[in-house]
Design an enzyme around this catalytic site. Structure first.
Site, PDB file in Angstrom:
ATOM      1  N   GLY A  69       0.876  -1.236  -0.064  1.00  9.59           N
ATOM      2  CA  GLY A  69       0.127  -0.142  -0.036  1.00  9.59           C
ATOM      3  C   GLY A  69       0.737   1.506   0.100  1.00  9.59           C
ATOM      4  O   GLY A  69       0.181   2.502   0.109  1.00  9.59           O
ATOM      5  N   GLN A  70       2.075   1.089  -0.161  1.00 14.69           N
ATOM      6  CA  GLN A  70       3.154   2.543  -0.162  1.00 14.69           C
ATOM      7  C   GLN A  70       2.493   3.402  -1.346  1.00 14.69           C
ATOM      8  O   GLN A  70       2.207   2.759  -2.345  1.00 14.69           O
ATOM      9  CB  GLN A  70       4.383   2.194   0.049  1.00 14.69           C
ATOM     10  CG  GLN A  70       5.048   1.262   1.180  1.00 14.69           C
ATOM     11  CD  GLN A  70       6.412   1.078   0.929  1.00 14.69           C
ATOM     12  OE1 GLN A  70       7.225   1.706   0.308  1.00 14.69           O
ATOM     13  NE2 GLN A  70       6.833  -0.127   1.284  1.00 14.69           N
ATOM     14  N   THR A  71       2.673   4.676  -1.106  1.00 23.74           N
ATOM     15  CA  THR A  71       2.135   5.479  -2.326  1.00 23.74           C
ATOM     16  C   THR A  71       2.876   5.152  -3.579  1.00 23.74           C
ATOM     17  O   THR A  71       2.083   5.357  -4.506  1.00 23.74           O
ATOM     18  CB  THR A  71       2.910   6.876  -1.993  1.00 23.74           C
ATOM     19  OG1 THR A  71       2.458   7.342  -0.471  1.00 23.74           O
ATOM     20  CG2 THR A  71       2.131   8.073  -2.465  1.00 23.74           C
TER      21      THR A  71
END
Ligand SMILES: Nc1nc2c(ncn2[C@@H]2O[C@H](COP(=O)(O)OP(=O)(O)OP(=O)(O)O)[C@@H](O)[C@H]2O)c(=O)[nH]1
Ligand SMILES: [Mg+2]
Length: 237
Positions: A69-71
């Protein structure tokens, strides 16, 4: 009925369910998968791609795509949308500062046409942390009611790091230490239990998902759902 719909219904009749597990980084997606599968929840690291986990639940094979889910990874989520039966959106209930980011990402995601038929389960995770937002607060902050016209949704509070201790044969559960109010003392929470069972509230969420997608095989009626109440779990040490 379109070809894709026919394929999807055939797959559901075979009890194969495709689930996308998404949410901001650090929300607890991978930890939830590990808790369900009875794996060591102490050993997690940020997901840089994806993990596919198969969870057998109520006779269904849930093929869960746990995606980082990291940007910088979020633009790749779209590569996994095809044929999705349900989206599980995991929220770090203690991360008040990023709740608006969380709302924006969720609503952007659900505008996607390929996810139009998918049900949405929100796990309000990390309820064991002292300042965790309640389910009502998160529903409002994420504006979940606005999604009602396009998606069946439900929200379930849980803690991926709360694992029900598996008592050795013959051991009396009353032997577990408790706080004066009757809740388990933190040592009894067994936050790093390696072979216990996952928080029953996580499994209740899966019950809802299975009920939802199962009902679709028979031309989908809304699945009635009563969330498991928020159990009194003290803050993590
Ligand atoms: N206290 C507490 N910590 C949790 C819980 N669930 C996960 N964590 C912790 O939160 C951190 C992130 O968990 P992950 O499962 O890696 O989060 P993720 O959503 O998979 O993160 P990405 O892979 O980066 O998208 C880890 O340090 C976990 O131990 C929970 O219910 N309670
Ligand atoms: Mg992860």
């Amino acid at each position: 009925m379109g070809l894709l719909t026919i394929i999807r219904k055939a797959r559901l009749k075979e009890k194969q369910v495709r689930i996308l597990m998404l949410g901001l980084d650090n929300a607890g997606k991978t930890t939830i998968c590990k808790a369900i599968l009875g794996e060591d929840v102490d050993e997690v690291s940020p997901t840089l791609g994806f993990n596919i986990r198969t969870i057998v639940h109520q006779g269904y094979s849930l093929n869960v795509w746990d995606i980082g889910g990291q940007t910088s990874l979020r633009p790749y989520w779209r590569n996994y949308f095809e044929q999705t039966d349900a989206v599980i959106w995991v929220v770090d209930s203690s991360d008040r500062a990023r709740m608006e980011d969380c709302r924006r990402e969720l609503h952007e995601l659900l505008k996607e046409e390929r996810l139009m038929g998918a049900s949405l389960l929100v796990y309000a995770n990390k309820q064991d942390i002292g300042n965790a937002m309640t389910v009502d607060e998160i529903s409002t902050a994420l504006d979940l009611p606005a999604l009602t016209s396009s998606h069946h949704w439900s929200i379930q509070p849980c803690s991926a790091r709360y694992v029900v201790p598996s008592a050795p044969p013959g051991a009396a559960s009353a032997a577990q230490p408790t706080n004066p109010n009757g809740t388990p003392a933190s040592s009894a929470l067994n936050l790093s239990n390696r072979c216990g069972k996952a928080d029953p509230r996580i499994l209740a969420g899966l019950d809802w998902v299975v009920g939802e997608v199962g009902s679709r095989v028979y031309y989908g009626t809304q699945n009635a759902f009563t969330p498991v109440p928020d159990a009194p779990i003290p803050a993590a040490p």
